[in-house]
Design a protein around this motif. Structure first.
Motif, short mmCIF file in Angstrom:
data_model
loop_
_atom_site.label_atom_id
_atom_site.label_comp_id
_atom_site.label_asym_id
_atom_site.label_seq_id
_atom_site.Cartn_x
_atom_site.Cartn_y
_atom_site.Cartn_z
N ILE A 23 112.98 19.44 111.04
CA ILE A 23 113.77 20.43 111.78
C ILE A 23 115.19 19.94 111.97
CG2 ILE A 23 113.99 21.60 114.01
CD1 ILE A 23 110.92 21.49 114.22
N ILE A 24 115.34 18.67 112.35
CA ILE A 24 116.68 18.11 112.59
C ILE A 24 117.50 18.11 111.31
CG2 ILE A 24 117.92 15.98 113.15
CD1 ILE A 24 115.70 15.37 115.18
N ILE A 25 116.91 17.68 110.20
CA ILE A 25 117.64 17.63 108.93
C ILE A 25 118.11 19.02 108.53
CG2 ILE A 25 117.40 17.24 106.44
CD1 ILE A 25 115.55 14.91 107.09
N SER A 43 122.42 33.69 113.60
CA SER A 43 121.12 33.95 114.19
C SER A 43 120.10 33.01 113.56
CB SER A 43 120.69 35.41 113.95
OG SER A 43 120.60 35.66 112.55
N ILE A 44 119.09 32.64 114.34
CA ILE A 44 118.00 31.80 113.84
C ILE A 44 116.76 32.68 113.71
CG2 ILE A 44 116.48 29.85 114.34
CD1 ILE A 44 118.76 28.51 115.75
N GLY A 45 116.20 32.69 112.51
CA GLY A 45 115.03 33.53 112.25
C GLY A 45 113.97 32.79 111.48
N ILE A 46 113.12 33.53 110.81
CA ILE A 46 112.00 32.95 110.08
C ILE A 46 112.47 32.05 108.95
CG2 ILE A 46 111.82 34.95 108.52
CD1 ILE A 46 108.92 32.78 109.90
N GLY A 47 113.64 32.34 108.37
CA GLY A 47 114.16 31.51 107.28
C GLY A 47 114.41 30.08 107.72
N GLU A 48 115.00 29.92 108.90
CA GLU A 48 115.27 28.58 109.40
C GLU A 48 113.97 27.83 109.71
OE1 GLU A 48 118.93 30.79 109.62
OE2 GLU A 48 116.91 31.28 110.31
N VAL A 49 112.96 28.57 110.19
CA VAL A 49 111.66 27.96 110.48
C VAL A 49 110.99 27.49 109.19
CG1 VAL A 49 109.35 28.35 111.40
CG2 VAL A 49 111.34 29.32 112.58
#
Length: 299
Positions: A23-25, A43-49
């Motif tokens: 997650i950090i990287i 925005s943070i969404g499913i792609g970032e997860v």
């Protein structure tokens, strides 16, 4: 099988810390790129997860692939490790890694916008697992193994950069994106070399860079790489946080002093321990720069 896998997870790849690392990287590279491009609405969404999970999954896959391909060597040099000791079976790891790769592929094809870069990343990882079909040459040469395997970190960074550029419609071929691609590549390269530097009295049958080239020459080379790493990070954080530049400068001065001291007396400490401390300070600073900027803006 689950009990045996749990042994492997605990000893070779602790799940929670490595998931946090993934997650950090991902988020560090993602936001450092956005902030240097001047993007302030995001925005943070499913792609970032999914992207963060992919980094975790890919590094996990590399760990397992390394243990499988180095099995014969580890029987001699590291017989107490989970796999060569027999406490974990090859079949366990092969089944698990197949499921892990399958899940990662499904998630990427379903939710990510950078499928070609995902495919390139896993093709390169697959080639690494079979020594690029040149095992007889690469396995015997530490420098050749380095130049063929270490670039995977850069390709992983590009996977993240491609996602960010596509999502926010950013032009990818800039000095900024090039520097961001380097931001986690150099620490990985520095650590990989440093962990195979030993004082002459500590050398064993295990092949190290210090045995091949002498500890002074290799340490001097790593120092040069570290200073290049410092410059790339200066350029990325200068516009975002001036205090961070001072922290990076002090960290650079400290590790330089440690390298010079080690070249004078290699028996006083293991240089890789100092490199790890330098890396922790560096990456913590970069993460804090992102966090502070996102919370309060320029300082």
């Amino acid at each position: 099988m689950l009990k045996r896998l749990n042994i492997y997870f605990k000893e070779m790849y602790p799940i929670v810390p490595r998931l946090l690392l993934g997650i950090i990287i991902f988020l560090e590279i993602h936001f450092i790129l956005l902030l240097n491009y001047g993007v302030k609405t995001f925005s943070i969404g499913i792609g970032e997860v999914v992207g963060s999970f992919t980094i975790f999954s890919f590094l996990f896959t590399l760990r397992i692939a390394d243990d499988l391909k180095d099995y014969e060597t580890d029987l001699v040099l590291f017989p107490k490790r989970a796999l060569p000791s027999g406490r974990v079976k090859k079949k366990d790891l092969k089944i698990f890694v197949t499921i892990l790769i399958f899940i990662t592929c499904i998630l990427n094809f379903a939710f990510m916008n950078n499928i070609p870069f995902f495919i390139i990343l896993y093709i390169y990882g697959g080639l690494m697992s079979v020594w690029f079909f040149k095992k007889h040459k690469i396995q015997k040469s530490l420098p050749l193994a380095l130049v063929t395997h270490n670039p995977v970190q850069m390709i992983m960074n590009i996977y993240i950069i491609s996602y960010t550029c596509i999502k926010y419609d950013l032009y990818p071929f800039t000095l900024t994106s090039f520097l961001v691609a380097l931001t986690l590549y150099f620490p990985a390269l520095i650590w990989e070399i440093s962990r195979k530097i030993r004082a002459p009295k500590d050398e064993t049958e295990y092949t190290t860079y210090s045995k091949l080239f002498g500890y002074k020459k290799v340490t001097r080379f790593v120092l040069i790489l570290t200073l290049i790493d410092v410059v790339t990070n200066f350029l990325l954080v200068y516009r975002l946080n001036r205090i961070a530049v001072l922290v990076l400068a002090l960290n650079a001065a400290w590790i330089t002093w440690k390298f010079i001291s080690y070249m004078k007396d290699p028996t006083q400490y293991k240089i890789v321990n100092k490199v790890e401390r330098y890396t922790y300070v560096l990456e913590t600073t970069m993460v804090l720069v992102v966090a502070i900027y996102l919370l309060v803006g320029y300082i």
